[in-house]
Design a protein around this motif. Structure first.
Motif, mmCIF file in Angstrom:
data_model
loop_
_atom_site.group_PDB
_atom_site.id
_atom_site.type_symbol
_atom_site.label_atom_id
_atom_site.label_comp_id
_atom_site.label_asym_id
_atom_site.label_seq_id
_atom_site.Cartn_x
_atom_site.Cartn_y
_atom_site.Cartn_z
ATOM 1 N N LEU A 1 0.873 -1.215 -0.050
ATOM 2 C CA LEU A 1 -0.064 -0.125 -0.134
ATOM 3 C C LEU A 1 0.987 1.178 0.051
ATOM 4 N N LEU A 2 2.066 1.236 0.809
ATOM 5 C CA LEU A 2 3.015 2.412 0.579
ATOM 6 C C LEU A 2 3.446 2.557 -0.551
ATOM 7 N N ILE A 3 3.766 1.467 -1.272
ATOM 8 C CA ILE A 3 4.429 1.542 -3.101
ATOM 9 C C ILE A 3 3.167 2.263 -3.666
ATOM 10 N N LEU A 4 1.849 1.793 -3.395
ATOM 11 C CA LEU A 4 0.814 2.519 -4.183
ATOM 12 C C LEU A 4 0.761 3.929 -3.922
ATOM 13 N N LEU A 5 0.647 4.398 -2.541
ATOM 14 C CA LEU A 5 0.614 5.620 -2.015
ATOM 15 C C LEU A 5 1.661 6.374 -2.559
ATOM 16 N N GLY A 6 2.877 5.931 -2.603
ATOM 17 C CA GLY A 6 4.226 6.568 -3.103
ATOM 18 C C GLY A 6 4.094 6.906 -4.797
ATOM 19 N N MET A 7 3.506 5.736 -5.388
ATOM 20 C CA MET A 7 3.265 6.076 -6.870
ATOM 21 C C MET A 7 2.420 7.061 -7.084
ATOM 22 N N LEU A 8 1.285 7.096 -6.439
ATOM 23 C CA LEU A 8 0.040 7.836 -6.592
ATOM 24 C C LEU A 8 0.494 9.330 -6.508
ATOM 25 N N HIS A 9 1.424 9.708 -5.366
ATOM 26 C CA HIS A 9 1.803 10.975 -5.132
ATOM 27 C C HIS A 9 2.812 11.400 -6.160
ATOM 28 N N MET A 10 3.739 10.527 -6.654
ATOM 29 C CA MET A 10 4.540 10.834 -7.685
ATOM 30 C C MET A 10 3.924 11.125 -9.005
ATOM 31 N N SER A 11 2.951 10.657 -9.251
ATOM 32 C CA SER A 11 2.020 10.856 -10.549
ATOM 33 C C SER A 11 1.358 12.141 -10.574
ATOM 34 N N LEU A 12 0.762 12.426 -9.018
ATOM 35 C CA LEU A 12 -0.012 13.681 -9.131
ATOM 36 C C LEU A 12 1.137 14.920 -9.155
ATOM 37 N N GLN A 13 2.249 14.527 -8.640
ATOM 38 C CA GLN A 13 3.316 15.596 -8.675
ATOM 39 C C GLN A 13 3.745 15.813 -10.006
ATOM 40 N N HIS A 14 4.167 15.028 -10.602
ATOM 41 C CA HIS A 14 4.974 15.046 -12.001
ATOM 42 C C HIS A 14 4.282 13.949 -13.020
#
Length: 468
Positions: free
Chosen positions: A271-284
């Motif tokens: 889930l942390l991988i999911l949240l991390g990728m979600l953050h990265m995708s929304l950032q850049h």
């Protein structure tokens, strides 16, 4: 089926006009040509006149070398075939690996959506050559957890290859941490043997990533880039625009829904991988491509109802009994690969006028001005290097850094005083700007400057009387 899907992706890439819509493609070819000519990698800037001789390392030197070799073999067509092959390989690998956990049809559907997520980043630039390494690395980590073993040592050469292709390899190293922690805390009592094994693998991965011409500098360069304050002035480092529905948005919502429905099966670390990728995708916006590969592989096992484990490198030994039953899609895919390659070679792609490639304008620059200082639109800089000019600025943010990028922003704003001061202090002899650049309107009013040439993509101004 994976071969047919890969062949389709290859065909779409080879004949998609948008894959050359990034000016940095031309810069990377030029850097690769420089490496071929000099037999070494650059350690100082040899391409601009503003930062000539300043420290600069070609992080993606291997990608650039491959691009230059492909360009020498068959010009732009060779480069397109090289990148089409990388796209096809990635799609084939992803479809094959997902079949370790999913039925074939579902694996194909997920692969198609993953490909659509990265469609906006389907450009002939080094990050795309590194994507097969990204897929192999993440699949290797996920399969190691499926088999409850440490990652295979065969992944280490993948990391070395990745580190020489593109700076995104650092993300691959970071991914080892959540997968390793999951291995340690998979049971009620921490598995310290697993902790040791994954820690040793991470250390070996870090060492493998430094096997480049630049050594440890390769490991720190991506962090220097991320620290730039004006990075978001570059379109690919901006946040995505959700005013219109796009495939990546649908895919993310579908993935979140699946995780909510199967939450008990998914570990905290996935889930942390999911949240991390979600953050990265929304950032850049550039991270949609990475998310499209990482998330299906990272979440496939907990979202599936069981699969068949693969061999040592991740290729499934038995995929729900479907392997070998029907070879027709595979044969059709191979036929399509051959056909589109012949068609691509038969319809030569050449540089032409465009928003990033002011070919006609550059051809109108008098010989006496070609080597003199120029003020250029940033988006023209890479193509100018490809054409043999030394630009004022190009797309290498890691070279120009914040202070100089701020100067470019002020010129383009436009700040008339800054523009005229720059023209005088740097002894600028000519300028080439986009008609849409507000600085063009200022140039029309600067005393002592005249228009030499104009078309829909570029305007050239010269100081005093144009020299023929």
């Amino acid at each position: 089926m994976p071969i047919a899907l890969a062949a389709l992706a290859y065909a779409v890439f080879l004949f998609s006009p948008s894959v050359l819509n990034d000016g940095d493609t031309w810069l990377h070819i030029a850097v690769g040509r420089w490496i071929l000519e000099h037999g070494t990698v650059p350690v100082t800037d040899a391409f601009s006149y503003t930062f000539a001789g300043a420290p600069w390392r070609a992080q993606e030197w291997l990608s650039e070398l491959l691009m230059a070799l492909a360009w020498r073999l068959d010009g732009v067509d060779g480069v397109l075939i090289l990148y089409g092959a990388a796209v096809a390989l990635t799609v084939w690998l992803l479809a094959r690996h997902l079949q370790t956990w999913f039925p074939p049809l579902l694996a194909v559907i997920v692969t198609i959506y993953a490909s659509l997520c990265g469609a906006g980043s389907a450009l002939a630039r080094p990050h795309l050559l590194a994507v097969p390494a990204l897929e192999l690395w993440v699949a290797g980590l996920a399969l190691a957890r499926t088999r409850e073993r440490p990652p295979s040592p065969w992944l280490l050469p993948v990391m070395t290859l990745w580190a020489n292709l593109h700076g995104s390899f650092v993300f691959g190293l970071l991914l080892v941490v959540p997968f390793g922690l999951e291995a340690v805390f998979a049971t009620k009592t921490p598995d310290w043997h697993a902790a040791r094994s994954w820690a040793l693998f991470l250390a070996a991965g870090i060492a493998a990533s430094m096997l480049t011409p630049y050594g440890w500098h390769s490991l720190v360069m991506p962090f220097h880039l991320m620290r730039l304050q004006h990075l978001t002035a570059i379109s690919e480092w901006q946040s995505p625009d959700f005013n219109m529905i796009q495939p990546a948005e649908i895919a993310l919502f579908a993935l979140l829904l699946a995780c909510l429905l199967h939450g008990r099966r998914i570990s905290l670390f996935r889930l942390l991988i999911l949240l991390g990728m979600l953050h990265m995708s929304l950032q850049h916006v550039r991270h949609f491509l990475v998310a499209g590969i990482v998330l299906p592989l990272a979440l496939a096992e907990p979202l599936s109802r069981g699969g068949v484990r693969g061999d040592a490198f991740g290729a499934p030994v038995a995929i729900h009994g479907a392997v070998g039953r029907n070879r027709l899609p595979g044969l059709a895919g191979l036929g399509l690969l051959a056909l589109v390659t012949v068609l691509r070679l038969g319809t030569a792609a050449v540089p032409h006028d465009g928003p990033m490639s002011p070919l006609s304008a550059l051809q109108h620059v008098p010989a006496a001005l070609r080597t003199k200082p120029v003020l250029n639109d940033c988006m023209f800089g890479s193509f100018m290097i490809y054409e043999g000019f030394r630009p004022f600025v190009d797309g290498r943010a890691e070279l120009y850094r914040d202070k100089f990028i701020e100067l470019i922003i002020d010129i383009d704003r436009p700040d008339s005083a800054v523009l005229q001061r720059t023209l005088a202090s740097r002894d600028i002899a000519w300028t080439i700007l986009s008609p849409s650049n507000p600085a063009s309107a200022v140039m029309d009013m600067v005393p002592g400057w005249k228009r030499l040439y104009a078309d829909e993509y570029a305007i050239i101004y010269v100081r005093g009387t144009p020299t023929s």
